[in-house]
Write an enzyme that holds these catalytic residues in place. Structure first.
Site, PDB file in Angstrom:
ATOM      1  N   GLU A 234     -25.394  82.063 -13.402  1.00 49.78           N
ATOM      2  CA  GLU A 234     -25.784  81.383 -14.637  1.00 49.78           C
ATOM      3  C   GLU A 234     -26.545  82.329 -15.559  1.00 49.78           C
ATOM      4  OE1 GLU A 234     -26.243  76.719 -13.428  1.00 49.78           O
ATOM      5  OE2 GLU A 234     -27.944  78.020 -12.966  1.00 49.78           O
ATOM      6  N   CYS A 248     -31.370  85.076 -21.268  1.00 46.92           N
ATOM      7  CA  CYS A 248     -31.925  85.246 -19.924  1.00 46.92           C
ATOM      8  C   CYS A 248     -30.785  85.604 -18.975  1.00 46.92           C
ATOM      9  CB  CYS A 248     -32.628  83.968 -19.475  1.00 46.92           C
ATOM     10  SG  CYS A 248     -33.406  84.094 -17.849  1.00 46.92           S
ATOM     11  N   CYS A 255     -30.910  85.109  -4.363  1.00 47.36           N
ATOM     12  CA  CYS A 255     -32.047  86.035  -4.288  1.00 47.36           C
ATOM     13  C   CYS A 255     -32.626  85.967  -2.884  1.00 47.36           C
ATOM     14  CB  CYS A 255     -33.106  85.646  -5.324  1.00 47.36           C
ATOM     15  SG  CYS A 255     -34.572  86.710  -5.330  1.00 47.36           S
ATOM     16  N   CYS A 259     -39.001  82.923  -3.170  1.00 45.97           N
ATOM     17  CA  CYS A 259     -40.135  82.280  -3.832  1.00 45.97           C
ATOM     18  C   CYS A 259     -40.038  80.765  -3.650  1.00 45.97           C
ATOM     19  CB  CYS A 259     -40.172  82.635  -5.315  1.00 45.97           C
ATOM     20  SG  CYS A 259     -40.410  84.400  -5.628  1.00 45.97           S
ATOM     21  N   CYS A 262     -38.966  78.383  -6.652  1.00 46.13           N
ATOM     22  CA  CYS A 262     -37.803  78.794  -7.447  1.00 46.13           C
ATOM     23  C   CYS A 262     -36.509  78.304  -6.802  1.00 46.13           C
ATOM     24  CB  CYS A 262     -37.789  80.313  -7.580  1.00 46.13           C
ATOM     25  SG  CYS A 262     -36.367  80.973  -8.479  1.00 46.13           S
ATOM     26  N   GLU A 307     -33.329  89.277  -7.918  1.00 45.37           N
ATOM     27  CA  GLU A 307     -34.444  90.214  -8.013  1.00 45.37           C
ATOM     28  C   GLU A 307     -33.905  91.553  -8.495  1.00 45.37           C
ATOM     29  OE1 GLU A 307     -37.274  92.708  -8.163  1.00 45.37           O
ATOM     30  OE2 GLU A 307     -37.736  90.588  -7.916  1.00 45.37           O
ATOM     31  N   SER A 338     -37.952  91.854 -15.214  1.00 48.71           N
ATOM     32  CA  SER A 338     -39.015  91.231 -14.442  1.00 48.71           C
ATOM     33  C   SER A 338     -38.735  91.379 -12.953  1.00 48.71           C
ATOM     34  CB  SER A 338     -39.115  89.739 -14.800  1.00 48.71           C
ATOM     35  OG  SER A 338     -40.063  89.089 -13.989  1.00 48.71           O
ATOM     36  N   HIS A 362     -47.979  85.657 -10.059  1.00 48.18           N
ATOM     37  CA  HIS A 362     -48.133  84.286  -9.556  1.00 48.18           C
ATOM     38  C   HIS A 362     -49.483  84.033  -8.879  1.00 48.18           C
ATOM     39  CE1 HIS A 362     -44.086  83.932 -10.789  1.00 48.18           C
ATOM     40  NE2 HIS A 362     -43.596  84.659  -9.799  1.00 48.18           N
ATOM     41  N   CYS A 489     -37.034  78.204 -16.627  1.00 48.77           N
ATOM     42  CA  CYS A 489     -37.443  79.229 -15.666  1.00 48.77           C
ATOM     43  C   CYS A 489     -37.590  78.625 -14.280  1.00 48.77           C
ATOM     44  CB  CYS A 489     -38.763  79.836 -16.128  1.00 48.77           C
ATOM     45  SG  CYS A 489     -39.353  81.190 -15.089  1.00 48.77           S
TER      46      CYS A 489
END
Length: 502
Positions: A234, A248, A255, A259, A262, A307, A338, A362, A489
Site C-alpha cells: 500500500e 507515503c 515488517c 512494533c 502498528c 523498515e 524513517s 516512541h 500512520c
C-alpha cells in the site's frame, strides 16, 4: 463496494459518481470503497462522452495505432497527427500476471542486483537503450505516470487517455520524437532480465498493477498495488489544503520489527521491495495526480509498510531516483526516510543518501521502548550515538533530523515522558553543531481488535507538545489523515498470501 460473482464484477449504484477513479483499475479486478468523491471535470471533446480522466489501464477503451517511426534521436514533426484511433472493438489483450512462484521465492528477501529502467540512472539507461535522448524520452513518460511501453510503438495502449494532452506535457524539445520498436524491446528486456520473467516487461501491469483505490473523507487516497508475484503493498497520497501532496511510500511487504502498535508489524516480513517496486508507487501516484488534477507531490516519506534499514540498498537507490532532476525532481530535503533503528549503524547507511533522517523513537526509556518495539536489541543511548555519528558526517545544511513518537494513552503520553524526551534530544543538540531536530508527535491510530492501545486525549497531546516547546524544542503534532479508510500512520497492512487477478 464491488463484489465478485462467477468471476464478474458488480457495482453498487454509488459507484456511478466516481467513474474517473474506477477507470484507474483493470476492469477484471476492481474493488473500490467510495466516500464523498465528486467529479467536477468536464468531458473532453476529444473522447466524446467519456471523461478525459479515464485511465490508461481500462482494457475496453479504444486503442491507437501509430506508424512506425525511428527512435527518439530522430525527429518527426507530424508524429502526433499520424496516430489513428481504432474502434473499441479492436481490443488489446490486457496483461495477465505471471503464475505464482513457490513460497520460498515469494518470501525471499534477497534484493535483486540489477533492476529495470525505472531504477537506473540516466547514464545506465542511455547505455542500455543506445542513446541519452532515448533515456530522456523514457523518463519524460515515467515522470508523469505514463509507461513508455504503452505510449510508443505500433500499438499505443492509452485507453481513454488523451494522447495529445500527454504529448503537450512532454518537454517541447522532445515532443516530436519517438521510441521505435527496437528501443521498446530493449526497454522491456531490461525488466524481463531483472525479474527473470517474460510476463514482467514494463512498469504498468508488470512490475506492479493498481488494483484498489480508497478515498478517505479528508481526500487522503490509499492505493493498493499488486506486485508481479501476487503480493500486495500500500501507498498513500496525502493532499494538504489543495496546495501540495505528500506520498507515503512502503519499502517492504510487511515488517519484521514487530512494533506492537502498528498493523504492518502484525504481518511479519514477507520480502523486501525492489527499487523498481518502491518507485512504482511514485509512478502510480503521479498518474493519479495527473488524471485527477491533484496537488503536486512535493514530499515523499518512507513511512509506509516496512523498515527501510532492512532494505537499505533499494531504498537508497529509490531516493537517488526521486531526487534526480530529469526524473521525479524532488529536493533531498523533501524526501524523508524513517527508521526504527534496529542497530546504531542503521543511521550511517542513510547518512550519504539524498534524504532527511527520521528516527521512530516512541520511548526513551529502555524498558518501555522494548515493550513498544520488541525487536529492540540496543539501549536508546547506543542508538542515539549512532544517529549522532551519522549526522556528523553530513554537511551543516543537511543536519535536519526528525524524532517520531507515537503517543498512546497512559503509556507514553505523560508529562514525565515529555521531560525524558527533551533531555534525550538535548544530548543530540549538544553534540551535533547545526542540528535541527524536529519532534513529530503522532496520536495513536486504531489498528483493530488485536490492539490494547488507545488514542490519547487531545488535551494530553497538546500538553506534551507545550512541555517540549517550553524547553526550546520544535514539536509538531501530526494531523491524523485517512484513518477512516485505514490509511493513517500505523494502519497499513495487506494479505500475507499472494493473489492473482481473476
Amino acid at each position: 463496494s464491488i463484489q465478485s460473482k462467477h468471476s464478474k464484477m458488480r457495482f453498487r449504484s454509488s459507484v456511478h459518481a466516481i467513474p474517473f477513479l474506477m477507470c484507474l483499475l483493470p476492469s477484471t479486478f476492481m474493488a473500490f470503497a467510495p466516500t464523498a468523491i465528486h467529479n467536477h471535470h468536464k468531458p473532453s471533446s476529444s473522447v466524446g462522452q467519456n471523461s478525459r480522466l479515464q485511465s490508461t489501464l481500462a482494457p475496453e477503451a479504444p486503442s491507437r495505432v501509430a506508424d512506425d517511426d525511428d527512435d527518439g534521436d530522430h525527429n518527426n514533426k507530424n508524429q502526433a497527427h499520424n496516430v489513428k484511433v481504432l474502434h473499441p472493438a479492436h481490443k488489446i489483450t490486457t496483461h495477465k500476471p505471471s503464475p505464482l512462484k513457490s513460497t520460498s521465492a515469494v518470501t525471499s528477501s534477497s534484493p535483486r542486483i540489477k533492476g529495470g529502467a525505472l531504477s537506473m540512472s540516466l547514464e545506465e539507461l542511455a547505455v542500455e537503450l543506445g542513446g541519452k535522448g532515448r533515456a530522456q524520452i523514457v523518463w519524460d513518460c515515467y515522470s508523469i505516470g505514463i509507461d513508455p511501453a504503452n505510449m510508443y510503438g505500433k500499438v499505443v495502449r492509452l485507453g481513454w487517455d488523451d494522447y495529445e494532452s500527454i504529448v503537450n506535457r512532454l518537454p517541447s524539445q522532445r515532443r516530436s520524437q519517438r521510441l521505435g520498436p527496437e528501443t521498446i524491446q530493449k526497454l522491456k528486456q531490461l525488466y524481463r532480465d531483472a525479474y527473470n520473467s517474460e510476463n514482467v516487461s514494463k512498469v504498468e501491469g508488470g512490475v506492479a498493477t493498481l488494483s484498489y483505490i480508497s478515498r478517505a473523507s479528508d481526500d487522503t487516497t490509499k492505493l493498493l498495488l499488486k506486485l508481479s508475484d501476487g503480493l500486495e503493498v500500500e501507498t498513500v497520497i496525502i493532499p494538504w489544503k489543495g496546495k501540495r501532496s505528500t506520498l507515503c511510500i512502503s519499502s517492504q511487504v510487511g515488517c519484521r520489527q514487530g512494533c506492537t502498535f502498528c498493523a504492518t508489524g502484525k504481518m511479519g516480513k514477507l520480502r523486501d521491495l525492489t527499487a523498481d517496486e518502491i518507485l512504482a508507487q511514485m509512478f502510480y501516484a503521479k498518474k493519479l495526480q495527473r488524471l485527477e488534477e491533484l496537488p503536486d507531490i512535493t514530499n515523499v516519506v518512507f513511512m509506509g509498510m516496512g523498515e527501510p534499514s532492512d532494505n537499505a540498498k533499494n531504498v537508497i537507490q529509490a531516493t537517488k531516483i526521486l531526487t534526480t532532476r530529469p526524473f521525479f525532481q524532488l529536493s533531498a530535503s523533501r524526501v524523508t526516510v524513517s527508521t526504527v533503528a534496529p542497530t546504531p549503524e542503521s543511521f550511517m547507511e542513510f547518512a550519504k543518501a539524498p534524504c532527511v533522517l527520521a528516527w521512530s523513537v516512541h520511548a526513551v526509556d529502555d524498558d518501555l521502548r522494548k515493550k513498544l518495539v520488541p525487536t529492540t536489541k540496543y539501549s536508546m543511548a547506543e542508538l542515539r550515538q549512532g544517529l549522532i555519528d551519522a549526522l556528523l558526517t553530513r554537511p551543516m545544511n543537511a543536519r535536519t533530523c526528525m524524532l517520531e513518537v507515537a503517543l498512546m494513552r497512559d503509556i507514553n503520553d505523560r508529562l514525565e515522558h515529555a521531560d525524558g524526551l527533551a533531555e534525550f534530544t538535548q544530548v543530540i543538540m549538544d553534540q551535533v553543531p547545526g542540528v535541527k531536530p524536529h519532534i513529530n508527535l503522532i496520536p495513536f491510530n486504531d489498528i483493530g481488535k488485536h490492539s490494547s492501545y488507545q488514542r490519547p486525549f487531545n488535551e494530553d497531546v497538546m500538553a506534551f507538545q507545550k512541555r517540549l516547546q517550553s524547553k526550546g524544542l520544535y514539536a509538531h503534532i501530526r494531523t491524523t489523515r485517512g484513518d477512516d479508510k485505514t490509511a493513517a500512520c500505523g494502519q497499513l497492512s495487506t494479505s500475507r498470501k499472494p493473489k492473482t487477478l481473476p
